[in-house]
Design a protein around this motif. Structure first.
Motif, PDB file in Angstrom:
ATOM      1  N   THR A 153       0.860  -1.105  -0.007  1.00 23.58           N
ATOM      2  CA  THR A 153      -0.008   0.039   0.033  1.00 23.58           C
ATOM      3  C   THR A 153       0.934   1.252   0.010  1.00 23.58           C
ATOM      4  N   ILE A 220      -6.475   8.396   1.555  1.00 22.53           N
ATOM      5  CA  ILE A 220      -7.373   7.371   2.475  1.00 22.53           C
ATOM      6  C   ILE A 220      -8.181   6.331   1.720  1.00 22.53           C
ATOM      7  N   PHE A 221      -8.379   6.196   0.417  1.00 17.95           N
ATOM      8  CA  PHE A 221      -9.235   5.217  -0.213  1.00 17.95           C
ATOM      9  C   PHE A 221      -8.039   4.127  -0.159  1.00 17.95           C
ATOM     10  N   TRP A 223      -5.513   3.208   1.713  1.00 14.75           N
ATOM     11  CA  TRP A 223      -5.243   2.503   2.922  1.00 14.75           C
ATOM     12  C   TRP A 223      -6.578   1.755   3.311  1.00 14.75           C
ATOM     13  N   CYS A 224      -7.782   2.702   3.268  1.00 16.03           N
ATOM     14  CA  CYS A 224      -8.971   1.830   3.898  1.00 16.03           C
ATOM     15  C   CYS A 224      -9.413   0.677   3.197  1.00 16.03           C
ATOM     16  N   CYS A 225      -9.352   0.821   1.647  1.00 15.29           N
ATOM     17  CA  CYS A 225      -9.592  -0.329   0.974  1.00 15.29           C
ATOM     18  C   CYS A 225      -8.872  -1.424   1.137  1.00 15.29           C
ATOM     19  N   LEU A 227      -6.429  -2.105   3.854  1.00 17.10           N
ATOM     20  CA  LEU A 227      -6.317  -2.693   5.093  1.00 17.10           C
ATOM     21  C   LEU A 227      -8.036  -3.423   5.433  1.00 17.10           C
ATOM     22  N   LEU A 228      -9.116  -3.046   4.799  1.00 19.71           N
ATOM     23  CA  LEU A 228     -10.283  -3.505   5.053  1.00 19.71           C
ATOM     24  C   LEU A 228     -10.182  -5.004   4.503  1.00 19.71           C
ATOM     25  N   LYS A 252     -11.506  -7.157  -2.339  1.00 16.71           N
ATOM     26  CA  LYS A 252     -10.873  -5.588  -2.627  1.00 16.71           C
ATOM     27  C   LYS A 252     -11.744  -4.998  -3.483  1.00 16.71           C
ATOM     28  N   MET A 255     -14.742  -3.510  -1.540  1.00 13.27           N
ATOM     29  CA  MET A 255     -14.306  -2.468  -0.455  1.00 13.27           C
ATOM     30  C   MET A 255     -13.918  -1.408  -1.365  1.00 13.27           C
ATOM     31  N   VAL A 259     -15.695   2.273  -0.127  1.00 16.44           N
ATOM     32  CA  VAL A 259     -14.705   3.399   0.428  1.00 16.44           C
ATOM     33  C   VAL A 259     -14.833   4.341  -0.571  1.00 16.44           C
ATOM     34  N   THR A 263     -14.903   8.582   0.284  1.00 14.01           N
ATOM     35  CA  THR A 263     -14.015   9.321   0.121  1.00 14.01           C
ATOM     36  C   THR A 263     -14.459  10.157  -1.120  1.00 14.01           C
TER      37      THR A 263
END
Length: 328
Positions: A153, A220-221, A223-225, A227-228, A252, A255, A259, A263
């Protein structure tokens, strides 16, 4: 690890002539990489061209341009509501005003921006290659797997941020070319003339208005995508399940859709800042005040309840409540 070959073994056959021939001949792997990069550029440009009318309508909705009146419809509960025109109705209006070519206003700078983004990502990937790590999915190796996700990431974030910075000036020009539909201006009529005008009126910073919210949204997109998706694949999907690999392959993607909605305000604010107070009607009152910063724009949209304006182009509810209609 294998021992390095001696110089005689590494030298190409044929002495000096062989060395010259080997130096002149392109490496097969390099040729394949260049061909793949060229294919990505062509595919990216084709996708940008095909999706341009959708982006065009979305941008006009984002700036608040509503040239067509809402129509009365019914929601899933059967109540009367006002619906704003969807994508197809809006696109048909653009064709009536500017013809079919009007749907592709601002396409040239967008194609250049897309090409620059693709080439930059490829160049960064070559300059900073990511070391391969063994695939890990078992819960016993959660720490190793998490380190792998963080490393991948971080590398992807670096590529995305650099490509965004490089391609953003053309993105700004494309946005401004498109919103000229609102006021029927011709201020930005070409790429080179637009570059000169922006530099003359706003300086070098004029090419990077709206860059910060775009980069924040991208980061943000990612990392959130990632990690989730990692935590779902690790803790929610059992390796003993027969379709575990299939489910993981779609996690993925799902997600990413979820996400991207969260965002979206960053995308909206970035696009509005790109056209705000630049001398075009779409960036001036009554469409929007002259924002002092992207945070000012965010707070203004939040107070108006418009942080997700333009996120949907099919079923667009008008702000007027259904209670304003008389009962049947």
């Amino acid at each position: 690890m294998a021992a390095p070959l001696p110089p005689a073994a590494r030298a190409p056959p044929g002495g000096a002539a062989g060395r010259e021939a080997a130096a002149a001949a392109p490496a097969p792997g390099g040729a394949r990489a260049e061909g793949a990069e060229g294919l990505f550029v062509v595919l990216g440009a084709g996708l940008a061209a095909a999706s341009h009318p959708l982006l065009y309508v979305k941008l006009l909705v984002q700036v608040g341009h509503e040239p067509l009146p809402p129509t009365v419809g019914r929601n899933v509960l059967g109540r009367k509501v006002l619906y704003l025109p969807g994508f197809f109705t809006y696109a048909r209006h653009i064709v009536e005003v500017d013809g079919k070519r009007g749907l592709f206003r601002g396409l040239t700078p967008r194609l250049i921006s897309s090409t620059l983004s693709t080439i930059t990502r490829g160049s960064v990937k070559k300059a900073f290659p990511l070391e391969d790590m063994e695939h890990v999915s078992n819960k016993d190796d959660v720490k190793t797997s998490l380190r792998k996700v963080v490393k991948e990431t971080s590398h992807e974030m670096m590529m995305q941020c650099v490509s965004r910075v490089v391609s953003h000036p053309l993105h700004v020009i494309s946005m401004r070319c498109m919103v000229q539909f609102v006021g029927r201006e011709v201020k930005y009529s070409g790429v080179f003339s637009a570059i000169g005008r922006i530099f003359k009126e706003e300086g070098i910073l004029g090419f990077f208005v709206g860059l910060v919210p775009h980069i924040l949204g991208d980061v943000i997109f990612l990392w959130c995508c990632n990690l989730l998706a990692h935590f779902i694949n690790t803790y929610a999907v059992d390796d003993n399940f027969s379709q575990a690999s299939v489910i993981r392959s779609y996690t993925k993607f799902v997600m990413g859709i979820a996400v991207s909605m969260l965002t979206y305000p960053f995308l909206l604010v970035g696009d509005l800042m790109a056209v705000n107070n630049c001398g075009l009607r779409a960036g001036l009152p009554p469409y929007a005040p002259a924002f002092t910063s992207w945070i000012h724009c965010w707070r203004y949209l939040s107070a108006q309840g418009q942080l997700f304006r333009g996120s949907s182009l099919l079923f667009r509810r008008a702000p007027m409540p259904a209670a304003c209609f008389p009962s049947d």
